[in-house]
Design an enzyme around this catalytic site. Structure first.
Site, PDB file in Angstrom:
ATOM      1  CG  ASP A  87      -2.122   7.268   0.105  1.00  0.00           C
ATOM      2  OD1 ASP A  87      -1.183   7.962  -0.307  1.00  0.00           O
ATOM      3  OD2 ASP A  87      -3.124   7.005  -0.577  1.00  0.00           O
ATOM      4  CG  ASP A 106      -1.661   1.272   1.414  1.00  0.00           C
ATOM      5  OD1 ASP A 106      -2.433   1.629   0.509  1.00  0.00           O
ATOM      6  OD2 ASP A 106      -1.453   1.938   2.443  1.00  0.00           O
ATOM      7  CG  ASP A 129      -1.820   2.711   6.334  1.00  0.00           C
ATOM      8  OD1 ASP A 129      -2.001   3.840   6.815  1.00  0.00           O
ATOM      9  OD2 ASP A 129      -2.272   2.361   5.225  1.00  0.00           O
TER      10      ASP A 129
END
Length: 489
Positions: free
Chosen positions: A14, A12, A167
């Site tokens: 961001d 991922d 996250d």
């Protein structure tokens, strides 16, 4: 057993590789505040890990604002922040470089639009990734599995042999739905550990070897002191069964079994078991091929079994070492110097040496060993000001600490197991109870890699003495370590 290769790592963007989750939150907060509706923590599921379109639609509904240019406003606010504020997360570039050296393919998989992803790729180095998938590239984005499936297809790899690094809960759901193992590095919102999911505090804890360990056949080992068999807690046997099943444990090293707990749990689970003396036991979903150690061991001591895990054998031991004198009390409450603390470990050190001798005498070449147990003492890896001799003896015998393998920093991840029920000292409530890691899953020999290790407590236990209604039927936290069986190297 064949070693399963790690085919790719899917990142991922961001909040995982770069600190843009905060920038996205700030961008949405700016627009939302301008509409008279500042964000709160309860809004995180609609913002974090979500594409612009989703958050724009949600914000329009929430503020009764025509959707119109909301998406464009959010995009502009976010892009302005990205251009000036992209900062790699700690350990991100080092992990990418390590994977490149090992020739492990990587992909960027993000719910951000292509324009934002390209800005970040330029900052990180687009050549670090063989593939990038954005919100513009699939009909559905996170939490649906499409982005991760698209990345795997573009790389020509099997999702089951890939690890996704995420996250947010939204991203974790997407990767798990695609069939990937997951390493979660929570940024703004917490993520719970789960079978097949490893939670770490930072990418600095992640290495290529640790990622490889997530894609092979696994053995989950639980070390658990049952606390007088669980008797102080109502309906303790049913609660113990729930813990074993919820953790996905394959083998459990038990202490304080109160004569009957091992057999009763094994009967309820339909598992194999070994009860040694009144206090020690091992539960195993895998067949037990040998029973090791003294079957008539006393309250303190050690016992073990050899289990067959497919074509592999693993020796699993459980140990309980004497509870007094207790080093953390003497160190934190009495202020004893290091030399006295070490001297007072003599009884436990003798018990550990006897345990290590039995392990060595019963071991076989090529068979790895796992030692679980309540050692009733801290580790030299946690309190380096004192050379705690019990854990040092185990280390010198070739046993490694699985929890510290997964969480090297004792300040960031203390891993305390004593005690979730005792925030203050039982005999003097004015004194805080030292919170220490005294329960362990150690391992040695060939064929085991640590994929994950964590402490386990169910719910939020009430403090002593109001414990009868607790969901957690023990005064210790348990330790759950997930090993990957790697086979001969």
């Amino acid at each position: 057993m064949t070693r399963f290769p790690l085919q790719a790592v899917l990142f991922d963007m961001d909040g995982t590789l770069v600190d843009t989750e905060r920038l996205w939150w700030e961008a949405v907060q700016c627009v939302a505040t301008g509409l008279g509706r500042p964000l709160t923590e309860a809004d995180q599921p609609e913002v974090l890990g979500r594409p612009v379109e989703h958050t724009a639609d949600w914000l329009a509904r929430t503020t009764a604002t025509p959707s119109g240019r909301l998406g464009e406003r959010l995009h502009d606010e976010f892009t302005d922040r990205v251009r000036t504020g992209v900062v790699p997360r700690p350990g991100a570039l080092e992990l990418l470089d390590a994977l490149a050296r090992d020739d492990v393919p990587t992909a960027l998989v993000t719910a951000s639009p292509r324009s934002v992803a390209d800005t970040v790729l330029a900052a990180l180095g687009a050549d670090r990734f063989r593939v990038s998938v954005t919100a513009d590239d699939t009909p559905r984005t996170k939490p649906d599995p499409d982005p991760y499936l698209a990345a795997c297809a573009a790389l020509g790899v099997d999702p089951a042999r890939c690890v996704a690094v995420e996250d947010t809960a939204t991203g974790v759901s997407s990767a798990e739905a695609a069939g990937c193992a997951v390493v979660a590095v929570p940024s703004l919102a917490p993520i719970d550990a789960a079978p097949g999911r490893t939670v770490v505090a930072s990418l600095e804890e992640v290495t290529p070897d640790r990622l490889r360990a997530l894609v092979g056949p696994r053995l989950r080992v639980l070390s658990w002191n049952l606390w007088l068999g669980g008797a102080p807690v109502d309906d303790h046997r049913a609660k113990q069964l729930k813990v074993v099943l919820d953790t996905g444990a394959d083998v459990v090293g038990l202490q304080e079994t109160a004569h009957t707990a091992t057999a009763e749990l094994a009967d309820a689970l339909g598992w194999h078991h070994h009860q040694a003396g009144e206090n020690l036991g091992v539960l195993s979903r895998h067949p037990i091929t040998a029973r090791l150690g003294d079957p008539d061991v006393g309250f303190y001591g050690a016992a073990g079994v050899r289990i067959a895990v497919g074509s592999h054998e693993v020796d699993v031991w459980t140990a309980h070492l004497h509870c007094a004198p207790y080093g953390p009390y003497e160190a934190d409450l009495d202020g004893l110097p290091a030399a006295d603390l070490v001297a007072h470990e003599e009884v436990r050190l003798g018990q550990m040496r006897e345990t290590l001798g039995r392990i060595a005498a019963s071991g076989r070449p090529g068979v790895p060993v796992v030692l679980t147990g309540d050692f009733n003492c801290p580790s030299h890896l946690d309190r380096p000001d004192v050379p705690w001799p019990v854990t040092l003896a185990a280390e010198e015998a070739g046993l490694r600490d699985s929890y510290r393998r997964a969480h090297p920093d004792p300040v960031r991840s203390p891993g305390a197991t004593w005690s979730p029920l005792h925030p203050v000292h039982e005999d003097d409530p004015s004194r805080p109870e030292p919170q220490d890691r005294i329960d362990y899953v150690l391992y040695g020999g060939p064929g085991l890699d640590v994929a994950d290790s964590r402490t386990v407590v169910t719910g939020v236990p009430r403090a002593w003495p109001d414990v009868a209604g607790n969901d957690w039927p023990s005064d210790h936290a348990a330790v759950l370590t997930t090993f990957t069986l790697t086979g001969p190297r």
